[in-house]
Design a protein around this motif. Structure first.
Motif, PDB file in Angstrom:
ATOM      1  N   ARG A   1       1.605  -1.581  11.210  1.00  0.00           N
ATOM      2  CA  ARG A   1       1.789  -2.286   9.949  1.00  0.00           C
ATOM      3  C   ARG A   1       1.345  -3.741  10.036  1.00  0.00           C
ATOM      4  O   ARG A   1       1.834  -4.594   9.306  1.00  0.00           O
ATOM      5  N   LEU A   2       0.389  -4.018  10.923  1.00  0.00           N
ATOM      6  CA  LEU A   2      -0.124  -5.378  11.114  1.00  0.00           C
ATOM      7  C   LEU A   2      -1.619  -5.429  10.855  1.00  0.00           C
ATOM      8  O   LEU A   2      -2.327  -4.430  10.999  1.00  0.00           O
ATOM      9  N   VAL A   3      -2.092  -6.621  10.507  1.00  0.00           N
ATOM     10  CA  VAL A   3      -3.518  -6.833  10.312  1.00  0.00           C
ATOM     11  C   VAL A   3      -4.209  -6.810  11.662  1.00  0.00           C
ATOM     12  O   VAL A   3      -3.824  -7.525  12.586  1.00  0.00           O
ATOM     13  N   LYS A   4      -5.237  -5.981  11.792  1.00  0.00           N
ATOM     14  CA  LYS A   4      -6.062  -5.927  12.998  1.00  0.00           C
ATOM     15  C   LYS A   4      -7.231  -6.897  12.902  1.00  0.00           C
ATOM     16  O   LYS A   4      -7.677  -7.438  13.909  1.00  0.00           O
TER      17      LYS A   4
ATOM     18  N   VAL B   1       0.873  -1.166   0.000  1.00  0.00           N
ATOM     19  CA  VAL B   1       0.000   0.000   0.000  1.00  0.00           C
ATOM     20  C   VAL B   1       0.913   1.220   0.000  1.00  0.00           C
ATOM     21  O   VAL B   1       1.796   1.330   0.855  1.00  0.00           O
ATOM     22  N   LEU B   2       0.696   2.111  -0.960  1.00  0.00           N
ATOM     23  CA  LEU B   2       1.460   3.354  -1.001  1.00  0.00           C
ATOM     24  C   LEU B   2       0.611   4.500  -0.473  1.00  0.00           C
ATOM     25  O   LEU B   2      -0.559   4.632  -0.834  1.00  0.00           O
TER      26      LEU B   2
ATOM     27  N   VAL C   1       1.708  -5.708   2.450  1.00  0.00           N
ATOM     28  CA  VAL C   1       0.529  -6.458   2.883  1.00  0.00           C
ATOM     29  C   VAL C   1       0.936  -7.882   3.272  1.00  0.00           C
ATOM     30  O   VAL C   1       0.405  -8.440   4.224  1.00  0.00           O
ATOM     31  N   LEU C   2       1.904  -8.448   2.575  1.00  0.00           N
ATOM     32  CA  LEU C   2       2.394  -9.778   2.950  1.00  0.00           C
ATOM     33  C   LEU C   2       2.965  -9.773   4.364  1.00  0.00           C
ATOM     34  O   LEU C   2       2.664 -10.658   5.172  1.00  0.00           O
ATOM     35  N   GLN C   3       3.781  -8.779   4.693  1.00  0.00           N
ATOM     36  CA  GLN C   3       4.344  -8.718   6.041  1.00  0.00           C
ATOM     37  C   GLN C   3       3.284  -8.403   7.077  1.00  0.00           C
ATOM     38  O   GLN C   3       3.367  -8.877   8.204  1.00  0.00           O
ATOM     39  N   ALA C   4       2.266  -7.639   6.715  1.00  0.00           N
ATOM     40  CA  ALA C   4       1.172  -7.356   7.645  1.00  0.00           C
ATOM     41  C   ALA C   4       0.436  -8.631   8.027  1.00  0.00           C
ATOM     42  O   ALA C   4      -0.026  -8.780   9.156  1.00  0.00           O
ATOM     43  N   PHE C   5       0.356  -9.570   7.091  1.00  0.00           N
ATOM     44  CA  PHE C   5      -0.327 -10.843   7.336  1.00  0.00           C
ATOM     45  C   PHE C   5       0.593 -11.917   7.908  1.00  0.00           C
ATOM     46  O   PHE C   5       0.127 -12.984   8.286  1.00  0.00           O
TER      47      PHE C   5
END
Length: 170
Positions: free
Chosen positions: A145-148, A61-62, A76-80
């Motif tokens: 930077r993580l998925v909530k 995401v920019l 997004v990969l690292q967030a997941f």
């Protein structure tokens, strides 16, 4: 995939251009800040994402300033990465596994501050993202930077989810 981002004036003259691999949706906030999906080719993979075998595209995401500068980029990969099994359902229409495009980010929208009180589990500015190839949507905290909050299993190849002023997600 992708082709860059440009801002044009009303006479279609280029004001600025951003030579990044952007694609799909563009969300512009009232202050002119732009949120847009982007992608990187990763022949060696992404650190912290051991469940995918390279090569593949990393969706990001920019956050772009009104004058075309990248202010932030969120993987997004690292967030997941802290959600085990998140990448085990990357299918096309049917049964073919897509390993080169594991998520296929197709939308990103920040939660407006005016509606944040209607979403008590989220905060103003949290990012609602749509991931077509995992048939899921999620909310990413742009600070950690993580998925909530992820939601899968109810959707099929969706595009363009959005927060509604009544506290629901469409």
């Amino acid at each position: 995939y992708g082709s860059g981002l440009v801002r044009l004036d009303r006479d279609s003259k280029v004001i600025w251009k951003l030579e990044r691999n952007t694609h799909h949706a563009v969300t512009v906030e009232p202050d002119g800040t732009i949120w847009v999906p982007s992608q990187h080719y990763r022949p060696e993979g992404v650190a912290g994402v051991p469940d995918l075998e390279p090569w593949y595209y990393e969706d990001t995401v920019l956050k772009v300033s009104p004058d075309g500068r990248v202010l932030d980029e969120i993987s997004v990969l690292q967030a997941f990465a802290s959600h085990p099994g998140a990448f085990s359902i990357t299918y096309t229409a049917g049964t073919e596994v897509i390993e080169s495009d594991p998520l296929h980010l197709n939308d990103v929208e920040p939660l407006p501050a005016a509606w944040a009180d209607r979403f008590p589990q989220f905060a103003a500015g949290d990012l609602l993202v749509s991931l077509r190839n995992t048939n899921s949507i999620a909310v990413i905290d742009p600070l950690t930077r993580l998925v909530k909050w992820p939601l899968g299993g109810l959707l099929v190849r969706q595009h363009d989810p959005g927060c509604l002023p009544n506290g629901h997600i469409l």
